[in-house]
Write a protein that holds these residues in place. Structure first.
Motif, mmCIF file in Angstrom:
data_model
loop_
_atom_site.group_PDB
_atom_site.id
_atom_site.type_symbol
_atom_site.label_atom_id
_atom_site.label_comp_id
_atom_site.label_asym_id
_atom_site.label_seq_id
_atom_site.Cartn_x
_atom_site.Cartn_y
_atom_site.Cartn_z
ATOM 1 N N PRO A 147 -47.799 -16.699 14.442
ATOM 2 C CA PRO A 147 -46.352 -16.541 14.548
ATOM 3 C C PRO A 147 -45.749 -17.503 15.571
ATOM 4 C CG PRO A 147 -47.443 -14.837 15.823
ATOM 5 C CD PRO A 147 -48.536 -15.662 15.174
ATOM 6 N N ASP A 148 -44.530 -17.939 15.292
ATOM 7 C CA ASP A 148 -43.828 -18.788 16.259
ATOM 8 C C ASP A 148 -42.429 -18.267 16.574
ATOM 9 O OD1 ASP A 148 -42.383 -19.419 13.990
ATOM 10 O OD2 ASP A 148 -43.219 -21.438 13.770
ATOM 11 N N ALA A 149 -42.131 -17.049 16.111
ATOM 12 C CA ALA A 149 -40.831 -16.436 16.376
ATOM 13 C C ALA A 149 -40.974 -14.923 16.195
ATOM 14 C CB ALA A 149 -39.773 -16.985 15.418
ATOM 15 N N PRO A 150 -40.099 -14.144 16.837
ATOM 16 C CA PRO A 150 -40.167 -12.680 16.700
ATOM 17 C C PRO A 150 -39.499 -12.213 15.409
ATOM 18 C CG PRO A 150 -38.407 -13.276 18.209
ATOM 19 C CD PRO A 150 -39.087 -14.572 17.827
ATOM 20 N N THR A 152 -38.339 -10.308 12.290
ATOM 21 C CA THR A 152 -38.194 -8.906 11.907
ATOM 22 C C THR A 152 -38.260 -8.719 10.393
ATOM 23 O OG1 THR A 152 -35.786 -9.137 11.866
ATOM 24 C CG2 THR A 152 -36.800 -8.419 13.935
ATOM 25 N N GLY A 153 -38.286 -9.827 9.657
ATOM 26 C CA GLY A 153 -38.316 -9.741 8.202
ATOM 27 C C GLY A 153 -39.717 -9.755 7.616
ATOM 28 N N TYR A 154 -40.746 -9.918 8.466
ATOM 29 C CA TYR A 154 -42.134 -9.930 8.011
ATOM 30 C C TYR A 154 -42.866 -8.700 8.517
ATOM 31 C CZ TYR A 154 -41.302 -14.995 7.432
ATOM 32 O OH TYR A 154 -40.802 -16.220 7.077
ATOM 33 N N GLY A 155 -43.916 -8.315 7.780
ATOM 34 C CA GLY A 155 -44.878 -7.395 8.343
ATOM 35 C C GLY A 155 -45.770 -8.155 9.314
ATOM 36 N N TRP A 156 -46.378 -7.446 10.249
ATOM 37 C CA TRP A 156 -47.262 -8.049 11.245
ATOM 38 C C TRP A 156 -48.644 -7.392 11.154
ATOM 39 C CZ3 TRP A 156 -45.661 -11.245 15.732
ATOM 40 C CH2 TRP A 156 -44.332 -11.664 15.648
ATOM 41 N N ILE A 157 -49.635 -8.098 11.684
ATOM 42 C CA ILE A 157 -51.016 -7.614 11.721
ATOM 43 C C ILE A 157 -51.514 -7.722 13.151
ATOM 44 C CG2 ILE A 157 -53.382 -8.002 10.921
ATOM 45 C CD1 ILE A 157 -52.113 -9.478 8.476
ATOM 46 N N GLN A 158 -52.041 -6.620 13.690
ATOM 47 C CA GLN A 158 -52.687 -6.702 14.995
ATOM 48 C C GLN A 158 -54.133 -7.125 14.792
ATOM 49 O OE1 GLN A 158 -52.731 -3.159 17.425
ATOM 50 N NE2 GLN A 158 -53.209 -4.313 19.281
ATOM 51 N N ILE A 159 -54.533 -8.170 15.499
ATOM 52 C CA ILE A 159 -55.865 -8.760 15.338
ATOM 53 C C ILE A 159 -56.845 -8.041 16.250
ATOM 54 C CG2 ILE A 159 -57.205 -10.885 15.594
ATOM 55 C CD1 ILE A 159 -54.453 -12.365 15.168
ATOM 56 N N GLY A 160 -57.876 -7.467 15.643
ATOM 57 C CA GLY A 160 -58.863 -6.702 16.400
ATOM 58 C C GLY A 160 -60.072 -7.541 16.791
ATOM 59 N N GLU A 161 -61.199 -6.863 16.947
ATOM 60 C CA GLU A 161 -62.416 -7.522 17.423
ATOM 61 C C GLU A 161 -62.886 -8.617 16.467
ATOM 62 O OE1 GLU A 161 -66.140 -5.226 16.721
ATOM 63 O OE2 GLU A 161 -64.768 -3.642 16.061
ATOM 64 N N GLU A 162 -63.469 -9.667 17.025
ATOM 65 C CA GLU A 162 -64.011 -10.750 16.208
ATOM 66 C C GLU A 162 -65.366 -10.337 15.660
ATOM 67 O OE1 GLU A 162 -63.852 -15.520 16.474
ATOM 68 O OE2 GLU A 162 -65.064 -14.599 18.043
ATOM 69 N N MET A 163 -65.528 -10.437 14.346
ATOM 70 C CA MET A 163 -66.777 -10.046 13.692
ATOM 71 C C MET A 163 -67.628 -11.244 13.323
ATOM 72 S SD MET A 163 -65.457 -7.023 11.190
ATOM 73 C CE MET A 163 -64.403 -8.151 10.290
ATOM 74 N N ALA A 164 -66.988 -12.381 13.101
ATOM 75 C CA ALA A 164 -67.657 -13.647 12.832
ATOM 76 C C ALA A 164 -66.691 -14.722 13.315
ATOM 77 C CB ALA A 164 -67.959 -13.807 11.346
ATOM 78 N N GLU A 165 -67.160 -15.947 13.386
ATOM 79 C CA GLU A 165 -66.298 -16.998 13.924
ATOM 80 C C GLU A 165 -64.995 -17.097 13.130
ATOM 81 O OE1 GLU A 165 -66.317 -21.769 15.015
ATOM 82 O OE2 GLU A 165 -68.130 -20.812 14.242
ATOM 83 N N GLY A 166 -63.887 -16.818 13.802
ATOM 84 C CA GLY A 166 -62.581 -16.938 13.173
ATOM 85 C C GLY A 166 -62.212 -15.788 12.253
ATOM 86 N N VAL A 167 -63.026 -14.730 12.222
ATOM 87 C CA VAL A 167 -62.754 -13.576 11.350
ATOM 88 C C VAL A 167 -62.752 -12.313 12.199
ATOM 89 C CG1 VAL A 167 -63.404 -12.319 9.271
ATOM 90 C CG2 VAL A 167 -63.959 -14.754 9.470
ATOM 91 N N ASP A 190 -51.839 -11.267 20.283
ATOM 92 C CA ASP A 190 -52.897 -10.715 19.425
ATOM 93 C C ASP A 190 -52.329 -10.150 18.119
ATOM 94 O OD1 ASP A 190 -51.626 -8.455 20.355
ATOM 95 O OD2 ASP A 190 -53.464 -7.385 20.907
ATOM 96 N N HIS A 191 -51.207 -10.697 17.683
ATOM 97 C CA HIS A 191 -50.609 -10.311 16.415
ATOM 98 C C HIS A 191 -50.328 -11.542 15.568
ATOM 99 C CE1 HIS A 191 -49.909 -6.529 18.580
ATOM 100 N NE2 HIS A 191 -49.621 -5.958 17.416
ATOM 101 N N ALA A 192 -50.298 -11.335 14.265
ATOM 102 C CA ALA A 192 -49.994 -12.413 13.322
ATOM 103 C C ALA A 192 -49.036 -11.882 12.269
ATOM 104 C CB ALA A 192 -51.275 -12.921 12.657
ATOM 105 N N TRP A 193 -48.354 -12.800 11.599
ATOM 106 C CA TRP A 193 -47.518 -12.385 10.474
ATOM 107 C C TRP A 193 -48.396 -12.081 9.265
ATOM 108 C CZ3 TRP A 193 -44.016 -17.304 10.881
ATOM 109 C CH2 TRP A 193 -43.122 -17.140 11.952
ATOM 110 N N ASN A 194 -47.976 -11.133 8.473
ATOM 111 C CA ASN A 194 -48.654 -10.824 7.217
ATOM 112 C C ASN A 194 -48.026 -11.684 6.125
ATOM 113 O OD1 ASN A 194 -49.781 -9.741 4.917
ATOM 114 N ND2 ASN A 194 -49.296 -7.617 5.411
ATOM 115 N N GLY A 195 -48.742 -12.730 5.709
ATOM 116 C CA GLY A 195 -48.205 -13.679 4.738
ATOM 117 C C GLY A 195 -48.434 -13.295 3.287
ATOM 118 N N GLY A 196 -49.133 -12.191 3.042
ATOM 119 C CA GLY A 196 -49.335 -11.755 1.663
ATOM 120 C C GLY A 196 -50.334 -12.569 0.875
ATOM 121 N N ILE A 197 -51.284 -13.211 1.559
ATOM 122 C CA ILE A 197 -52.349 -13.982 0.914
ATOM 123 C C ILE A 197 -53.672 -13.274 1.206
ATOM 124 C CG2 ILE A 197 -53.479 -16.235 0.745
ATOM 125 C CD1 ILE A 197 -50.908 -17.462 1.896
#
Length: 357
Positions: A147-150, A152-167, A190-197
């Protein structure tokens, strides 16, 4: 056993009314060349071509069948199946139709909306590669947009523990938040936008439906069993499909399943959800203007700043104005201040309530 082939699933059922008047039910946003010489559908198909990708499965509105086939043929992307929905039932049933058409097995499905921009395709492919080992193990993977802005029109995802490199494990999904919550999530890092992919095995998706939305699975299976086939075109049975609940993949599956992972990625993603969004990603002149004529349309701008102007027919002339969005298409002209293009939906609602004479 690892996944070796990825089946692109392109969701092309949307109407794109937020980009009225150019985007209309008969010619929706994904069928338009908004950001490049290619249409958004063609760009989507193009970013999932190569040795690792199979021919795509496209899920579209039945009224757009000819358009979809023509545009994909022009892009050199002949689909293995073109599933033509008799009615829109949201993303979860649409993906179920594709998973059944793909063979219901270990095939990895890369689910992509047909009307998004991804500027850095190499970064997208690298994120897919990072996700594949977890997909092979049966995880359902979503891609979290840096994300690069706050927003309000997107869903967000809180990123939890790393299970593999980059995942990472998904800690939680957040619905479209109020501004203060979006600002806090952006600041947290520790949050990202939910892009629907999404990326997952067909069998794992159908198993999740069986667990969390069994009525949807029964309806889509029956719709495909009774489907009519014409070449690559598949017409699911209308009566059976109408019995499916109308629900998104996020609500029906992703927010309920246990083994859900997220791959954070910065790839120049934009859902082009408004004229303001398109202006933001378009090349602009020294005065901040983006003006373009298509199909015989012309634009003339004098002493004009920070305006977005498009016309596909009539000449549009501006003098001494700034911060406007002006879009002319056919007999319709849209004029509004920059920053308010999300309010196009108010116009659509008003026009439905009071059709033109």
């Amino acid at each position: 056993m690892s996944v070796k082939t990825i089946v692109p699933v392109i969701l092309s059922g949307g109407s794109g009314t937020r980009l009225w008047p150019m985007s209309r039910p008969e010619m929706p946003k994904q069928m338009l060349a908004l950001t490049a010489a290619e249409t958004m559908l063609q760009l989507t198909a193009g970013r999932a071509m190569g040795d690792v990708f199979a021919a795509p499965i496209v899920v579209a509105n039945a009224r757009h069948a000819d358009l979809v086939e023509q545009q994909l043929a022009a892009a050199g992307a002949r689909p293995q199946a073109l599933i033509l929905e008799p009615a829109g039932r949201n993303t979860a049933p649409a993906i179920a139709l594709a998973a059944i058409a793909a063979g219901r097995g270990r095939e990895a499905l890369l689910v992509m909306p047909s009307d998004h921009v991804i500027a850095d395709v190499a970064a997208f492919h690298a994120a897919i590669e990072r996700a594949l080992p977890m997909v092979s193990q049966g995880w359902l993977v979503t891609f979290g947009i840096a994300p690069d802005a706050p927003e309000t029109g997107y869903g967000w995802i809180q990123i939890g523990e790393e299970m593999a490199e980059g995942v990472h494990r998904v800690a939680r999904f957040v619905e479209k938040p109020p501004l203060d919550a979006a600002e806090a999530m952006l600041a947290s890092g520790d949050h990202a936008w939910n892009g629907g992919i999404f990326l997952f095995r067909a069998d794992r998706y159908l198993e999740a439906l069986a667990q969390f939305a069994p009525g949807m699975l029964v309806a889509t299976e029956e719709a495909m069993e009774k489907a009519r086939h014409e070449g690559v075109r598949i017409y699911p049975d209308a009566t059976a499909f109408a019995a499916s609940p109308d629900d998104s993949i996020d609500y029906a599956v992703m927010e309920k399943a246990e083994r859900v992972a997220v791959v954070p990625v910065a790839m120049g993603w934009n859902d082009v959800g408004s004229w303001d969004a398109l202006h933001a990603i378009s090349e602009r002149d020294a005065d901040g203007n983006m003006h373009r004529g298509d199909g015989g349309g012309t634009v003339l701008a004098i002493d004009t700043k920070n305006c977005f102007v498009r016309s596909d027919g009539v000449r549009v002339s501006l003098v001494g104005v700034e911060d406007l969005i002006v879009v002319a298409s056919g007999n319709d002209v849209l004029i509004l201040p920059r920053g308010r293009s999300q309010e196009v939906k108010k116009l659509i609602e008003a026009m439905k309530a009071k059709p033109a004479a």
